[in-house]
Structures are given as structure tokens and as C-alpha cells.
Design a protein around this motif. Sequence first.
Motif, PDB file in Angstrom:
ATOM      1  N   CYS A 160       0.749  -1.063  -0.024  1.00 45.60           N
ATOM      2  CA  CYS A 160      -0.033  -0.121   0.092  1.00 45.60           C
ATOM      3  C   CYS A 160       0.865   1.214  -0.112  1.00 45.60           C
ATOM      4  O   CYS A 160       1.827   1.345   0.669  1.00 45.60           O
ATOM      5  CB  CYS A 160      -1.079   0.188   1.241  1.00 45.60           C
ATOM      6  SG  CYS A 160      -2.206  -0.954   1.018  1.00 45.60           S
ATOM      7  N   SER A 161       0.267   2.237  -0.730  1.00 45.03           N
ATOM      8  CA  SER A 161       1.047   3.652  -0.747  1.00 45.03           C
ATOM      9  C   SER A 161      -0.031   4.593  -0.981  1.00 45.03           C
ATOM     10  O   SER A 161      -1.096   4.499  -1.525  1.00 45.03           O
ATOM     11  CB  SER A 161       2.002   3.730  -2.120  1.00 45.03           C
ATOM     12  OG  SER A 161       2.743   2.606  -2.243  1.00 45.03           O
ATOM     13  N   LEU A 229       0.994  -0.859   9.330  1.00 47.84           N
ATOM     14  CA  LEU A 229       2.390  -0.605   9.833  1.00 47.84           C
ATOM     15  C   LEU A 229       2.572  -1.710  11.180  1.00 47.84           C
ATOM     16  O   LEU A 229       2.567  -1.544  12.126  1.00 47.84           O
ATOM     17  CB  LEU A 229       2.424   0.665  10.665  1.00 47.84           C
ATOM     18  CG  LEU A 229       2.220   1.974   9.814  1.00 47.84           C
ATOM     19  CD1 LEU A 229       2.189   3.201  10.481  1.00 47.84           C
ATOM     20  CD2 LEU A 229       3.393   2.205   8.842  1.00 47.84           C
ATOM     21  N   MET A 230       3.298  -2.854  10.340  1.00 48.86           N
ATOM     22  CA  MET A 230       3.394  -3.934  11.223  1.00 48.86           C
ATOM     23  C   MET A 230       4.480  -3.836  12.065  1.00 48.86           C
ATOM     24  O   MET A 230       4.629  -4.906  12.855  1.00 48.86           O
ATOM     25  CB  MET A 230       3.602  -5.394  10.126  1.00 48.86           C
ATOM     26  CG  MET A 230       2.423  -5.486   9.422  1.00 48.86           C
ATOM     27  SD  MET A 230       2.222  -7.227   8.744  1.00 48.86           S
ATOM     28  CE  MET A 230       1.545  -7.983  10.066  1.00 48.86           C
ATOM     29  N   GLN A 231       5.330  -2.865  12.078  1.00 43.93           N
ATOM     30  CA  GLN A 231       6.350  -2.789  13.215  1.00 43.93           C
ATOM     31  C   GLN A 231       5.716  -2.101  14.339  1.00 43.93           C
ATOM     32  O   GLN A 231       6.473  -2.290  15.434  1.00 43.93           O
ATOM     33  CB  GLN A 231       7.410  -1.636  12.570  1.00 43.93           C
ATOM     34  CG  GLN A 231       7.988  -2.061  11.312  1.00 43.93           C
ATOM     35  CD  GLN A 231       7.355  -1.507  10.005  1.00 43.93           C
ATOM     36  OE1 GLN A 231       6.096  -1.370  10.342  1.00 43.93           O
ATOM     37  NE2 GLN A 231       7.779  -1.377   9.094  1.00 43.93           N
ATOM     38  N   THR A 305       3.923   4.701   3.215  1.00 44.91           N
ATOM     39  CA  THR A 305       3.980   3.434   2.901  1.00 44.91           C
ATOM     40  C   THR A 305       3.608   2.483   3.985  1.00 44.91           C
ATOM     41  O   THR A 305       2.575   2.536   4.670  1.00 44.91           O
ATOM     42  CB  THR A 305       5.234   3.054   1.869  1.00 44.91           C
ATOM     43  OG1 THR A 305       6.392   3.397   2.629  1.00 44.91           O
ATOM     44  CG2 THR A 305       5.188   3.803   0.634  1.00 44.91           C
ATOM     45  N   ASN A 306       4.580   1.639   4.280  1.00 44.14           N
ATOM     46  CA  ASN A 306       4.378   0.775   5.467  1.00 44.14           C
ATOM     47  C   ASN A 306       5.532   0.884   6.427  1.00 44.14           C
ATOM     48  O   ASN A 306       5.758  -0.238   7.147  1.00 44.14           O
ATOM     49  CB  ASN A 306       4.082  -0.289   4.949  1.00 44.14           C
ATOM     50  CG  ASN A 306       3.061  -0.729   4.004  1.00 44.14           C
ATOM     51  OD1 ASN A 306       3.413  -0.462   2.701  1.00 44.14           O
ATOM     52  ND2 ASN A 306       1.834  -0.607   4.298  1.00 44.14           N
ATOM     53  N   HIS A 307       6.223   2.047   6.649  1.00 43.24           N
ATOM     54  CA  HIS A 307       7.365   2.073   7.686  1.00 43.24           C
ATOM     55  C   HIS A 307       6.825   3.324   8.743  1.00 43.24           C
ATOM     56  O   HIS A 307       6.599   4.508   8.007  1.00 43.24           O
ATOM     57  CB  HIS A 307       8.621   2.509   7.003  1.00 43.24           C
ATOM     58  CG  HIS A 307       9.014   1.290   6.107  1.00 43.24           C
ATOM     59  ND1 HIS A 307       8.324   1.106   4.992  1.00 43.24           N
ATOM     60  CD2 HIS A 307      10.014   0.261   6.478  1.00 43.24           C
ATOM     61  CE1 HIS A 307       9.022  -0.075   4.349  1.00 43.24           C
ATOM     62  NE2 HIS A 307      10.058  -0.594   5.428  1.00 43.24           N
ATOM     63  N   ILE A 339       8.377   4.723  -1.159  1.00 42.96           N
ATOM     64  CA  ILE A 339       8.443   6.024  -0.799  1.00 42.96           C
ATOM     65  C   ILE A 339       9.289   6.910  -1.409  1.00 42.96           C
ATOM     66  O   ILE A 339       9.033   8.207  -1.585  1.00 42.96           O
ATOM     67  CB  ILE A 339       8.590   6.118   0.858  1.00 42.96           C
ATOM     68  CG1 ILE A 339       7.905   7.302   1.593  1.00 42.96           C
ATOM     69  CG2 ILE A 339      10.162   6.009   1.308  1.00 42.96           C
ATOM     70  CD1 ILE A 339       7.933   7.300   2.913  1.00 42.96           C
ATOM     71  N   LYS A 340      10.405   6.365  -1.884  1.00 44.21           N
ATOM     72  CA  LYS A 340      11.288   7.273  -2.742  1.00 44.21           C
ATOM     73  C   LYS A 340      10.527   7.875  -4.209  1.00 44.21           C
ATOM     74  O   LYS A 340      10.788   8.845  -4.521  1.00 44.21           O
ATOM     75  CB  LYS A 340      12.358   6.416  -3.237  1.00 44.21           C
ATOM     76  CG  LYS A 340      13.318   6.060  -2.208  1.00 44.21           C
ATOM     77  CD  LYS A 340      14.607   5.282  -2.379  1.00 44.21           C
ATOM     78  CE  LYS A 340      15.438   4.578  -1.386  1.00 44.21           C
ATOM     79  NZ  LYS A 340      16.522   3.814  -1.788  1.00 44.21           N
TER      80      LYS A 340
END
Length: 409
Positions: A160-161, A229-231, A305-307, A339-340
Motif C-alpha cells: 500500500c502507498s 504498519l506491522m512494526q 507506505t508501510n514504515h 516512498i522514494k
Amino acid sequence: MITVKFIWMNMKRIPFLTLILFTFLISCSSKNDKEVNKKAEKSAELELLANGQLRFLKLSGSSYERGFAHGELLKNEIQEVIKLFKEDIKSSTGQEPDEFIKSFLAQTDYKNSVEKWTPELMDELKGISEGSGVDFETIFMHQLGDEYWFNSKDILAHSCSSFGVNKTNSEPSITAQNMDIPEFYHGFQTVIESSVPGSDKKLMYLTIPGHLGITGMNNRSLSINCNTLMQLDYAKTGLPVTFIVRGVLSKETQEEALAFLEEINHASGQNYIIGGPEKVFSLECSSTKVVEFRPFENSLFTYHTNHPMSNNDYSANYLDALNANNKSPEEGLYECQRIKSFQRRFTENTKSISITNIKDVLSSRDNEGSDVVSNKTTYSSVIYELSAKPRFIIAPGKPHETEYIELEW
């Protein structure tokens, strides 16, 4: 008793099927009371758009009635999706799906949070269950995609973005997202327009058959986009992501939606981009902490994104994985390439962003690897223009190979 009348109609370029449901609600008689039968007429329309790639379902009536119509009209699709979901459970966990679902729901307590914060959605789920012929516990589990991943999947799972931009002198505020989900759901792209009884409010959301919604907007120019955000830390209680999406869309204003996200208990780590008529906000949410992210101070736009980039409420699993790989939270376990794609296109010198600019980044494939914005797991790409006349724009597939269309309210 319910009778369904099928009416075939032709439109320019797009065939669609209109189904009108006449629902006779008969109240039961008790030993001491005689009830009068009541008849109510409700309607539901199902259109097939984009050469059959997209189901567009319009629903009205009470929460239960809308759920029942959803379940009945998409019964075959729901049963097929549930079959695929159960196959994924078996391959991922090695357990029999029905036993896993029973155990998962017994070991978690999401229902109490749903009853507390979004009780009307329980009625809608009951309708979906009864309309589709799928038992309620399985339908409820179908809503818990993120919670299923957090409690049983690899912590590196990501996709996902999302993007959002404030209103400017030349452009309205806009939010957008590539919704990336497991590939076994692809081919079932569905959007639902849901009318709220006793109001002119309407919700429009991307979903999977049998599901309450994964991203969407309402005609008050309020929208929500989601990134796992699985972190971040998660819980076996709290409000699941699906119900947060619909809870936000039920609000009248962006202020109410932001307050809702601060007030509830969150079941899963997630970033939410909340769009409104003037501004957009990106909130990184863990089970105990909500923190805003913006690329730089006074930024016109935001992306995700996902971070996690602002919230440091990490899960024990993620910290263990960092230690095992001799990595710090700042380094992370891997570097996101998607994300870049946003960072290259939108900088501190960016003064205005159009829908064309957003389509460009959502369609991008900026490196040779698989970690690109438009990738194999992209289910659909949505763009929400949050103007006085809000617009819902969607590519029902990977946007680098699927055209965008606009859905009419």
C-alpha cells in the motif's frame, strides 16, 4: 418474504443490472399482542463497470437491510472469497480454517470494541451473513484482515502507498491510495455507495465482497486511506481497522474523524491519511499511541507506505527481529523503495499538485524490483477529490495498466 425483480437496461458504453428489492417486514405475533404487518420498499442497484472489472453496488435502508442486500446480491462472490480466504488460512497456519477462526475469535476480544464504538456495523454484518448464507463468525473474521496478519503473519508483510495534499488556490484537497492486498482477492473489485437513512449523507468505499470497506470517502468531503504498519504495537482488543474506516466515514466533519481516532483503542498498527475540505492529516497509530507524520514542517502534502516515521511504539516481535539482525529502529529491517517515488516527485519546492501528478506517482514503477508503487498486489487505485462536489476516481486494478474512471454519486 423477499422477491427480487431483475431489470436489464442499456447505457452508453456501460451495461448495468438494476435489482429492486421489495422487502416485506412482518412482525411476529406474541401470545398477548397482535402486530400489524408492515411493508417497506428498499432498493439496491448493481452496475458492472470498466468492462466488467468493477462491481458498483448502491444500497439504501437500515444497516441490516443494506447488509442483507449486499449479501444477497453478491452471494456467489462472497462465498468464493470466503473459500479463498479459508484456503489462505490453511496454507499460512497449517490449521483447519473453521477451527482457526473459532480459536482466533476466542483468543481476541474485538467484538466488544465494535459494539462500543460502531454498533450499527454489527447489524450490517448480520445482514451480510444472512443474505450471503455465510455464518456470522466467518463474516466477522473476514473483516479482520490486518488483525489476522498481526497475530499470525510475518512482520515483514507490507504493501500500500498513500498520498494527500492540502487545498491550494488552484487545486482542491486530494487524497489517494494504491490499495495493495493479497492476490487471491483480485478480480473481486467492488465499490459500494451507501445512503444513510434520514439524511442526505452518502458513503462510497472500495471493498471486497462481504467486507465493510477498506478505504473510502463520504459526500461531506471526508476521506480515509490506510497503510499497515506491522512494526508498531498491536493488541488482541480494540477497534479493528475495517471498523475504523467505516467509523471515520460515518462522521460529519474531519474534526470529528480526528477526534474519533484519538479517542478509540486501536487493535492494529496503521497509518491513516484523513482528508478534509481544507487539509489532510497523516496519523501513525499503534495500540496505545497516535502520532502525526508530515514530511517536513508546514508541508503542503503528506505520503506514506508501510514504515513508521513518527511513532516509535514498536511491537515486541519487531524489536526482537531488529536485535536478531543487529539493526536499530532507525535503520529498520529493509529500505522501502516506494516512498522514494513520492520523495522524488514532491519536495519543499512543490507549490501545487494536480490529479494528473497523483496518477503519475500511483502508476509509477521506478525501479526494477518488485517494491514499486503499482505492483502485483495492487487491487485498485483510488483518488478522492475533496471539493464542494467531491469526486471518487478509481482504477480497478494496477494503475499502470488499468484506466481510471469516475463514479457518480
